[in-house]
Design a protein around this motif. Sequence first.
Motif, PDB file in Angstrom:
ATOM      1  N   ASN A 200       0.854  -1.196   0.000  1.00  0.00           N
ATOM      2  CA  ASN A 200       0.000   0.000   0.000  1.00  0.00           C
ATOM      3  C   ASN A 200       0.885   1.239   0.000  1.00  0.00           C
ATOM      4  O   ASN A 200       0.893   2.026   0.934  1.00  0.00           O
TER       5      ASN A 200
ATOM      6  N   ILE B  65      -3.283  -3.637  -4.362  1.00  0.00           N
ATOM      7  CA  ILE B  65      -3.938  -4.944  -4.213  1.00  0.00           C
ATOM      8  C   ILE B  65      -4.992  -4.810  -3.125  1.00  0.00           C
ATOM      9  O   ILE B  65      -4.677  -4.424  -2.002  1.00  0.00           O
ATOM     10  N   SER B  66      -6.221  -5.134  -3.433  1.00  0.00           N
ATOM     11  CA  SER B  66      -7.235  -5.116  -2.382  1.00  0.00           C
ATOM     12  C   SER B  66      -7.907  -6.467  -2.261  1.00  0.00           C
ATOM     13  O   SER B  66      -8.119  -7.163  -3.242  1.00  0.00           O
ATOM     14  N   GLY B  67      -8.257  -6.785  -1.032  1.00  0.00           N
ATOM     15  CA  GLY B  67      -8.976  -8.036  -0.794  1.00  0.00           C
ATOM     16  C   GLY B  67      -8.524  -8.748   0.462  1.00  0.00           C
ATOM     17  O   GLY B  67      -9.017  -9.828   0.789  1.00  0.00           O
ATOM     18  N   GLY B  68      -7.588  -8.119   1.180  1.00  0.00           N
ATOM     19  CA  GLY B  68      -7.109  -8.729   2.416  1.00  0.00           C
ATOM     20  C   GLY B  68      -6.460 -10.074   2.142  1.00  0.00           C
ATOM     21  O   GLY B  68      -6.101 -10.398   0.995  1.00  0.00           O
TER      22      GLY B  68
ATOM     23  N   LYS C 192      -5.732   2.649  -5.561  1.00  0.00           N
ATOM     24  CA  LYS C 192      -5.871   1.862  -4.332  1.00  0.00           C
ATOM     25  C   LYS C 192      -6.071   2.792  -3.128  1.00  0.00           C
ATOM     26  O   LYS C 192      -6.850   2.491  -2.219  1.00  0.00           O
TER      27      LYS C 192
ATOM     28  N   HIS D  65      -9.583   3.880  -3.189  1.00  0.00           N
ATOM     29  CA  HIS D  65     -10.355   2.710  -2.733  1.00  0.00           C
ATOM     30  C   HIS D  65     -10.375   2.678  -1.207  1.00  0.00           C
ATOM     31  O   HIS D  65     -11.424   2.491  -0.580  1.00  0.00           O
TER      32      HIS D  65
ATOM     33  N   GLU E 280     -13.268   2.965   1.531  1.00  0.00           N
ATOM     34  CA  GLU E 280     -13.383   1.932   2.577  1.00  0.00           C
ATOM     35  C   GLU E 280     -13.591   2.588   3.951  1.00  0.00           C
ATOM     36  O   GLU E 280     -14.468   2.190   4.723  1.00  0.00           O
ATOM     37  N   TYR E 281     -12.798   3.614   4.245  1.00  0.00           N
ATOM     38  CA  TYR E 281     -12.943   4.331   5.512  1.00  0.00           C
ATOM     39  C   TYR E 281     -14.353   4.933   5.620  1.00  0.00           C
ATOM     40  O   TYR E 281     -14.999   4.848   6.656  1.00  0.00           O
TER      41      TYR E 281
ATOM     42  N   LYS F 197      -7.904   2.474  14.690  1.00  0.00           N
ATOM     43  CA  LYS F 197      -6.541   2.738  14.208  1.00  0.00           C
ATOM     44  C   LYS F 197      -6.568   2.953  12.697  1.00  0.00           C
ATOM     45  O   LYS F 197      -7.576   2.712  12.039  1.00  0.00           O
ATOM     46  N   GLN F 198      -5.428   3.353  12.170  1.00  0.00           N
ATOM     47  CA  GLN F 198      -5.321   3.545  10.722  1.00  0.00           C
ATOM     48  C   GLN F 198      -3.858   3.496  10.322  1.00  0.00           C
ATOM     49  O   GLN F 198      -2.999   3.908  11.092  1.00  0.00           O
ATOM     50  N   LYS F 199      -3.663   2.995   9.097  1.00  0.00           N
ATOM     51  CA  LYS F 199      -2.271   2.878   8.638  1.00  0.00           C
ATOM     52  C   LYS F 199      -1.862   4.033   7.747  1.00  0.00           C
ATOM     53  O   LYS F 199      -0.686   4.190   7.462  1.00  0.00           O
TER      54      LYS F 199
ATOM     55  N   THR G 299      -3.588   5.205   4.544  1.00  0.00           N
ATOM     56  CA  THR G 299      -4.115   5.415   3.179  1.00  0.00           C
ATOM     57  C   THR G 299      -5.334   6.350   3.157  1.00  0.00           C
ATOM     58  O   THR G 299      -5.501   7.108   2.202  1.00  0.00           O
TER      59      THR G 299
ATOM     60  N   ARG H 130     -11.938   8.602  13.028  1.00  0.00           N
ATOM     61  CA  ARG H 130     -11.006   7.614  13.606  1.00  0.00           C
ATOM     62  C   ARG H 130     -10.044   8.310  14.571  1.00  0.00           C
ATOM     63  O   ARG H 130      -9.730   7.784  15.639  1.00  0.00           O
TER      64      ARG H 130
ATOM     65  N   ILE I 125     -12.228  -5.025  -0.883  1.00  0.00           N
ATOM     66  CA  ILE I 125     -12.957  -4.835   0.371  1.00  0.00           C
ATOM     67  C   ILE I 125     -14.255  -4.043   0.157  1.00  0.00           C
ATOM     68  O   ILE I 125     -15.230  -4.246   0.866  1.00  0.00           O
TER      69      ILE I 125
HETATM   70  C1  6PG Z   1      -7.650  -3.862   1.251  1.00  0.00           C
HETATM   71  C2  6PG Z   1      -7.471  -3.150   2.559  1.00  0.00           C
HETATM   72  C3  6PG Z   1      -6.080  -3.301   3.059  1.00  0.00           C
HETATM   73  C4  6PG Z   1      -5.893  -2.985   4.533  1.00  0.00           C
HETATM   74  C5  6PG Z   1      -6.092  -1.545   4.853  1.00  0.00           C
HETATM   75  C6  6PG Z   1      -6.376  -1.284   6.297  1.00  0.00           C
HETATM   76  O1  6PG Z   1      -8.096  -3.217   0.330  1.00  0.00           O
HETATM   77  O2  6PG Z   1      -7.360  -5.058   1.178  1.00  0.00           O
HETATM   78  O3  6PG Z   1      -7.746  -1.800   2.387  1.00  0.00           O
HETATM   79  O4  6PG Z   1      -5.244  -2.576   2.209  1.00  0.00           O
HETATM   80  O5  6PG Z   1      -6.698  -3.771   5.315  1.00  0.00           O
HETATM   81  O6  6PG Z   1      -4.900  -0.897   4.508  1.00  0.00           O
HETATM   82  O7  6PG Z   1      -6.172   0.038   6.473  1.00  0.00           O
HETATM   83  P1  6PG Z   1      -6.210   0.750   7.861  1.00  0.00           P
HETATM   84  O8  6PG Z   1      -5.282  -0.004   8.771  1.00  0.00           O
HETATM   85  O9  6PG Z   1      -5.708   2.112   7.557  1.00  0.00           O
HETATM   86  O10 6PG Z   1      -7.611   0.693   8.330  1.00  0.00           O
END
Ligand code: 6PG
Length: 471
Positions: free
Chosen positions: A103, A128-131, A184, A187, A191-192, A259-261, A263, A288, A368
Amino acid sequence: MNSQVDIGLAGLGVMGENLALNLQKNGWSIALFNRHEEKVQEFLKQHNDPSFTPCTTPEEFCKKLKTPRKILLTVKSGPAVDEMIHLFIPHLEKGDVIIDGGNSDYRHTTRRCHFLEEHGIHYVGLGISGGMEGAQNGASLMAGCTLESWELVKDILFSIAAKKENGEICCMRAGTDGAGHFLKMVHNGIEYAEMQLIAETYALLKHLLRWTPPQLQALYKKWNQTELNSYLLEITADIFSKTEPDGSFTIDKILDAAKQKGTGQWSVQSALEIGTPVPSLAQAVFARQLSSMKEERQRASEILDEVPVSSGNSYHNSFADSIRMAYHASRISVYAQSFQMLKMGAKFYHWDEMQMEDIASIWQAGCIIRSEMLHDIRTAYKNDPALPNLLLSEHFHHTITEYQRDWRITAATGTLQGIPLPGITAALHYYDMIRSTDLPANLIQAQRDYFGYHGFERNDHPRGELFHLNP
Ligand code: 6PG
């Protein structure tokens, strides 16, 4: 040494492991490298298969690969990506390809693309999305690279991407350099916003209707069988079924500090830079941040009372239906904002390949945010690729008209009852502003001119001509 291996995968974290299994399932041979060698051995203990070739040094890893070499990086975004690139560069040749499947910030991806171009090495920024599930069984893939690089990697990417029932593949080249990671990032911004909206429906149902986890599970399950169908709603229903050994509900034990990373935050920063308003995404990030200020909230809650503005309100279960409509209408607004951002981003960065219909299509499975609504978004852009705003498509216009009353009632009810609804209200405010021909910005212009002589345009003169309050 035999150079027989199809692809190298560097970084055996959760995503790396699952992508390795996906590649293997699709018939590719894979060289594995990890900075901490034990990780490779642990992986092979669990998945002993001749498709996997363990490597201990970057040199060995690169030598094992067929040329032009293809290396998929699945390491944490940030400095780790640059470190890996520098580890491999001495062992690569012109024409080889590095794919960053993390990411990464799209601006870093663009920088890396240009840097590697100087070495004659292709660079693909791959969102890449989809965990974990998607990584192993088919993810939604968003690539940014030159056409030449794309030709080298597309077969591999198509093989590991999610496939829809009609056979369509959820993988696209979104444009050059950072385009894939930009896509992404947006995306994830969506998602948030989606997660925040679901959380707000939960707050309303919990505080106004006093619904219990089993009731919530049943409701979200029911919603998920309608036009609201989405992966996030599906997992939400399931979350409310989780219990503790003593029979209590796990949701009630989870600390309310999200929490958040990064994106989501990048999406908002980038929107500000491009100049495209995404208030729902911004509010989701701020929500958040506010939630994570747990101790401060605790202290404030002991001092700051709620002054009731309406008393004796009792809400009937039927109010859940208003909440449903508010949720649906808010989602439409979220997608209207986000697709505007995508369009503006594509224009800003000259990513002509980034077509809205294709984006909606590759988000329909694997990722996701996959949902029924993406089908309607895709149709809207198919019917009119130049659609100025999703809200103007016939389908969404009708839906909002139908749900608008309940959207407003829900937003107002939350406000009157002191239940914070930043997502729902931001979505509604966006809708009300975008459709308004009479905003109070004339006053702001007058104030700017008053204190700074900045000038204002007049509505009875052509655009561009500047006037002053005190000439
Ligand atoms: C995805 C998710 C994946 C991840 C997020 C979580 O599309 O597969 O988005 O990339 O789970 O980065 O993000 P946070 O930790 O910021 O909620």
